[in-house]
Design an enzyme around this catalytic site. Structure first.
Site, short mmCIF file in Angstrom:
data_model
loop_
_atom_site.label_atom_id
_atom_site.label_comp_id
_atom_site.label_asym_id
_atom_site.label_seq_id
_atom_site.Cartn_x
_atom_site.Cartn_y
_atom_site.Cartn_z
N GLN A 150 18.69 -11.62 6.95
CA GLN A 150 18.59 -12.19 5.36
C GLN A 150 19.09 -11.88 3.93
OE1 GLN A 150 16.18 -8.18 6.88
NE2 GLN A 150 16.85 -7.32 4.25
N GLU B 299 7.58 -0.07 -2.29
CA GLU B 299 7.15 -1.13 -3.14
C GLU B 299 8.64 -0.88 -4.04
OE1 GLU B 299 4.39 1.26 -5.39
OE2 GLU B 299 2.35 0.95 -4.33
N LYS B 300 9.58 -0.12 -3.47
CA LYS B 300 11.02 -0.25 -4.50
C LYS B 300 11.33 -2.39 -4.30
CE LYS B 300 15.43 0.38 -5.10
NZ LYS B 300 15.84 -1.15 -4.00
N ASP B 301 10.91 -2.89 -3.27
CA ASP B 301 11.75 -4.25 -2.75
C ASP B 301 9.41 -4.56 -2.66
OD1 ASP B 301 13.85 -4.04 -1.95
OD2 ASP B 301 13.28 -2.31 -0.99
N LEU C 133 21.38 6.32 4.77
CA LEU C 133 19.51 6.35 4.35
C LEU C 133 20.05 7.42 3.36
CD1 LEU C 133 18.36 7.15 8.63
CD2 LEU C 133 17.78 4.83 6.68
N SER D 81 18.36 4.54 -3.24
CA SER D 81 18.85 2.31 -2.72
C SER D 81 20.21 3.11 -2.28
CB SER D 81 19.35 1.93 -3.98
OG SER D 81 19.37 0.87 -3.54
N SER D 82 20.81 1.64 -1.37
CA SER D 82 21.11 2.68 0.10
C SER D 82 22.93 1.94 -1.13
CB SER D 82 21.73 1.61 0.84
OG SER D 82 20.46 1.80 1.62
N HIS E 87 14.63 6.52 1.64
CA HIS E 87 13.72 6.49 3.17
C HIS E 87 12.94 7.82 3.44
CE1 HIS E 87 17.86 3.53 3.65
NE2 HIS E 87 16.56 2.66 3.15
P1 AMP Z 1 15.77 -0.73 3.25
O1 AMP Z 1 16.95 -0.09 3.95
O2 AMP Z 1 16.84 -0.37 1.68
O3 AMP Z 1 16.03 -2.44 3.66
O4 AMP Z 1 14.93 -0.42 2.98
C1 AMP Z 1 14.20 -0.03 3.76
C2 AMP Z 1 13.15 0.21 3.66
O5 AMP Z 1 12.80 1.17 2.88
C3 AMP Z 1 11.91 -0.75 2.59
O6 AMP Z 1 10.85 -1.20 2.95
C4 AMP Z 1 12.44 0.02 1.31
O7 AMP Z 1 11.53 -1.33 0.23
C5 AMP Z 1 12.09 0.97 1.49
N1 AMP Z 1 12.89 1.17 0.67
C6 AMP Z 1 14.13 1.65 -0.07
N2 AMP Z 1 14.59 2.16 -0.99
C7 AMP Z 1 13.30 3.14 -1.13
C8 AMP Z 1 12.65 4.03 -2.41
N3 AMP Z 1 13.88 4.57 -2.94
N4 AMP Z 1 11.44 4.19 -2.11
C9 AMP Z 1 10.75 4.14 -1.22
N5 AMP Z 1 10.87 2.60 -0.51
C10 AMP Z 1 12.18 2.81 -0.39
#
Ligand code: AMP
Length: 280
Positions: A60, A149-151, A32, A186-187, A36
């Protein structure tokens, strides 16, 4: 509070639902970061109770080494959330709990929105995303679920998923959270050293340049310019695409009153980064 089992989650949510509270779900794969946190704070604007799931979804990943190297630190994540958002319910199921019917991906007809970009370069990715989210929505039964919206392509695919699977959860998108230099949180950034974190800013700079060129230059000219910037950099561009926002199909022509977005995927060493931006 960290909850590992479906049964305990159901009991906890039942108590809240009986009090008339609305439930929001923020699905994550952990590791996180501030992005997040922004998404979780956004969810609290719409819901009384927020469940953050942490689950690295095997179906995935189209690349075994990417799955293996994906950063995992559940204990650190739990402490991070406790510090910033202590009332959040953290759901950390194991693979058997989520895929009680066996670890497999289903296939969904998402249409054009998954034909290009992530759908093109990560075979089966969105079927895996759909498979895990269908299960998480069934387990948590939230009123609303929140996605970054990042994804962006994922956000659109999830909206489509709930219509295909007829699930009643409302899907809400949240703006991308960036560091002070524009780099999307981003992670995967955890795997970059300080030099690479600076180099990665090119992704945001290129998208910003595309946006500032959009009204006056052709899409082909913009693409040429962005590709040139990557050729002169430490990053290896996988794709730069300008697409219509409504169908996510790449285009080289502009139509009046149509909304467009730019999408980038690029490698820095073996770390794959993505980002996107509205261009008009
Ligand atoms: P992930 O853990 O990378 O799968 O992300 C989990 C959720 O967090 C997904 O809906 C991503 O789009 C969102 N997310 C990841 N990075 C960001 C960010 N920088 N800004 C907003 N939402 C994010």
């Amino acid at each position: 509070m960290v909850i590992k089992s479906k049964e305990f989650l159901h009991k906890t949510l039942e108590i809240n639902k009986n009090k008339g509270k609305t439930i929001g779900l923020v699905p994550t794969m952990g590791a996180l970061h501030d992005g997040h946190l922004a998404l979780i704070s956004f969810a609290y604007k719409f819901c009384d109770v927020v469940v953050v799931s942490i689950f690295v979804n095997p179906t995935q990943f189209n690349n075994a080494s990417d799955l293996e190297k994906y950063p995992r630190h559940i204990e650190k994540d739990a402490a991070f959330l406790k510090k910033h958002n202590s009332k959040t319910l953290v759901f950390t199921p194991n693979v058997e709990e989520v895929y009680a019917d066996g670890l497999k991906s289903e296939s969904y007809n998402f249409g054009s929105i998954v034909d290009f970009m992530e759908g093109e370069f990560r075979a089966g990715h969105f079927d895996g995303v759909g498979s895990v989210l269908k299960r998480l929505f069934t387990i948590v039964d939230p009123d609303k679920a929140f996605f970054g919206e990042k994804d962006y392509q994922q956000l659109m695919a999830v909206k489509k998923l709930v219509t295909i699977t007829d699930q009643k959860v409302e899907i809400i998108g949240c703006p991308t959270n960036r560091n002070e230099f524009g780099l999307a949180q981003s992670s995967r950034n955890f795997r970059l050293n300080d030099t690479q974190l600076k180099q990665a800013e090119l992704i945001f700079e290129a998208l910003t340049q595309a946006r500032s060129m959009f009204d006056d230059y052709s899409i082909l000219d913009i693409e040429k310019e962005v590709k040139k910037r990557f050729q002169q950099s430490a990053l290896e561009l996988e794709y730069f695409s300008i697409v219509k926002t409504k169908d996510l199909i790449p285009t080289t022509t502009k139509e009046p009153k149509e909304a467009y977005r730019g999408f980038i995927a690029a490698f820095l060493g073996d770390v794959r980064l993505i980002d996107n931006m509205a261009l008009n």
